[in-house]
Design a protein around this motif. Sequence first.
Motif, PDB file in Angstrom:
ATOM      1  N   ARG A  69      49.742  29.069  12.458  1.00 29.19           N
ATOM      2  CA  ARG A  69      48.459  28.859  12.503  1.00 29.19           C
ATOM      3  C   ARG A  69      47.643  28.436  11.146  1.00 29.19           C
ATOM      4  O   ARG A  69      48.397  28.692   9.992  1.00 29.19           O
ATOM      5  CB  ARG A  69      47.896  30.314  13.112  1.00 29.19           C
ATOM      6  CG  ARG A  69      47.926  31.428  11.766  1.00 29.19           C
ATOM      7  CD  ARG A  69      47.659  32.775  12.469  1.00 29.19           C
ATOM      8  NE  ARG A  69      47.430  33.808  11.345  1.00 29.19           N
ATOM      9  CZ  ARG A  69      46.345  34.224  10.847  1.00 29.19           C
ATOM     10  NH1 ARG A  69      45.322  33.490  11.171  1.00 29.19           N
ATOM     11  NH2 ARG A  69      46.437  34.927   9.892  1.00 29.19           N
ATOM     12  N   VAL A  70      46.604  27.942  11.329  1.00 31.53           N
ATOM     13  CA  VAL A  70      45.854  27.517  10.077  1.00 31.53           C
ATOM     14  C   VAL A  70      45.027  28.757   9.613  1.00 31.53           C
ATOM     15  O   VAL A  70      44.133  29.159  10.427  1.00 31.53           O
ATOM     16  CB  VAL A  70      44.903  26.410  10.474  1.00 31.53           C
ATOM     17  CG1 VAL A  70      43.951  26.014   9.168  1.00 31.53           C
ATOM     18  CG2 VAL A  70      45.996  25.155  10.527  1.00 31.53           C
ATOM     19  N   VAL A  71      45.302  29.011   8.650  1.00 32.97           N
ATOM     20  CA  VAL A  71      44.522  30.433   8.030  1.00 32.97           C
ATOM     21  C   VAL A  71      43.183  29.950   7.372  1.00 32.97           C
ATOM     22  O   VAL A  71      42.148  30.623   7.745  1.00 32.97           O
ATOM     23  CB  VAL A  71      45.349  31.102   6.979  1.00 32.97           C
ATOM     24  CG1 VAL A  71      44.657  32.313   6.356  1.00 32.97           C
ATOM     25  CG2 VAL A  71      46.709  31.565   7.449  1.00 32.97           C
ATOM     26  N   ASN A  72      43.018  28.890   6.492  1.00 31.71           N
ATOM     27  CA  ASN A  72      41.965  28.659   5.732  1.00 31.71           C
ATOM     28  C   ASN A  72      41.705  27.012   5.491  1.00 31.71           C
ATOM     29  O   ASN A  72      42.755  26.608   5.238  1.00 31.71           O
ATOM     30  CB  ASN A  72      41.836  29.544   4.431  1.00 31.71           C
ATOM     31  CG  ASN A  72      40.395  29.557   3.886  1.00 31.71           C
ATOM     32  OD1 ASN A  72      39.297  29.181   4.404  1.00 31.71           O
ATOM     33  ND2 ASN A  72      40.102  30.349   2.723  1.00 31.71           N
ATOM     34  N   VAL A  73      40.491  26.738   5.473  1.00 32.86           N
ATOM     35  CA  VAL A  73      40.337  24.986   5.218  1.00 32.86           C
ATOM     36  C   VAL A  73      39.185  25.336   4.202  1.00 32.86           C
ATOM     37  O   VAL A  73      38.245  26.002   3.996  1.00 32.86           O
ATOM     38  CB  VAL A  73      40.071  24.398   6.187  1.00 32.86           C
ATOM     39  CG1 VAL A  73      39.691  23.146   6.051  1.00 32.86           C
ATOM     40  CG2 VAL A  73      40.916  24.713   7.318  1.00 32.86           C
TER      41      VAL A  73
END
Length: 316
Positions: free
Chosen positions: A163-167
Amino acid sequence: MATLSQGNSNFAYHQFAKDVVKPAPTAAAAENACSEQPQCPTSDKMTTESVAEVPEDSTGDDSAADSAPVIDIVINNVVCSFSVRCHLNLRQIALTATNVEYRRENGMLTMKIRAPYTTASMWSSGKVTCTGATSEETAKMAARRYARILQKLGFRVKFMNYRVVNVLGTCTMPFAIKLIPFSQHNRGLASYEPELHPGVTYKIKDLKATLKIFSTGSITVTAPSVGNVQQAIEHIFPLVYEFRKERGPEEIARMQARQQRNSINNSNAAAAALNRRNNYLRHRAELQEYDSFEDEDEELDDEELMDYPDSDESWD
């Protein structure tokens, strides 16, 4: 218009100022619209006199879109995490893998790869976090490459729970911003503490985004995904536009000098990276040439087995 840059994908949206005058629809267009929509109530009193006149100096949507400033949203970092569902022997990885750093006091190991240029933090429980990617696609590619490296080291890896946690994204508005009036007008959502931080912290609960707004017009956005970053910029643009401040000639000159300096630094960094790659390829070519001397070494070994005459007789 604002464009969003992230890897190989480009998104664009149009954001118009509030003071742009739009032409009012004509009577014929209004009648056609009412005839096309059955729910639209019709009125016999609708005439050309009831339609607002358009000023001569007003422009349409096309001209407004052409004159609208372009805002580039740059994705600087994408943080993702995944699990390999197996125990990782960090000491074994540190001894066998390359480009790793084992921090025993922290109980973690960091690994780096060049393409895409990212850094992974690994724990013995099997959890891995990857940072440094510039798009969601490259982040997933880097995560799978780290999993493949662990698999080649002999671990029974399963790529799961990705999963993508932060951008992290940044953009620069084409105008400066008055922070004090902006923070006072948006109390509850914006907080401004100049003693602690030079920017205004603005939070959007629906998008789970946090924005750092600076007086120079620079905005830093932290959100769970790239789409949320773009929506956050779309949400904040009309709010900061009301408190815009025109830049002076000195500030414009400083910004242009800063942009030119950044472009020079980027070009120098790219040239240095290309030079390092050329040195690496040249070193590999030299190693291959060294390996190709094996046949000649064998011939020399055969010559060493020959019976040479004594040194005294050889001079006769």
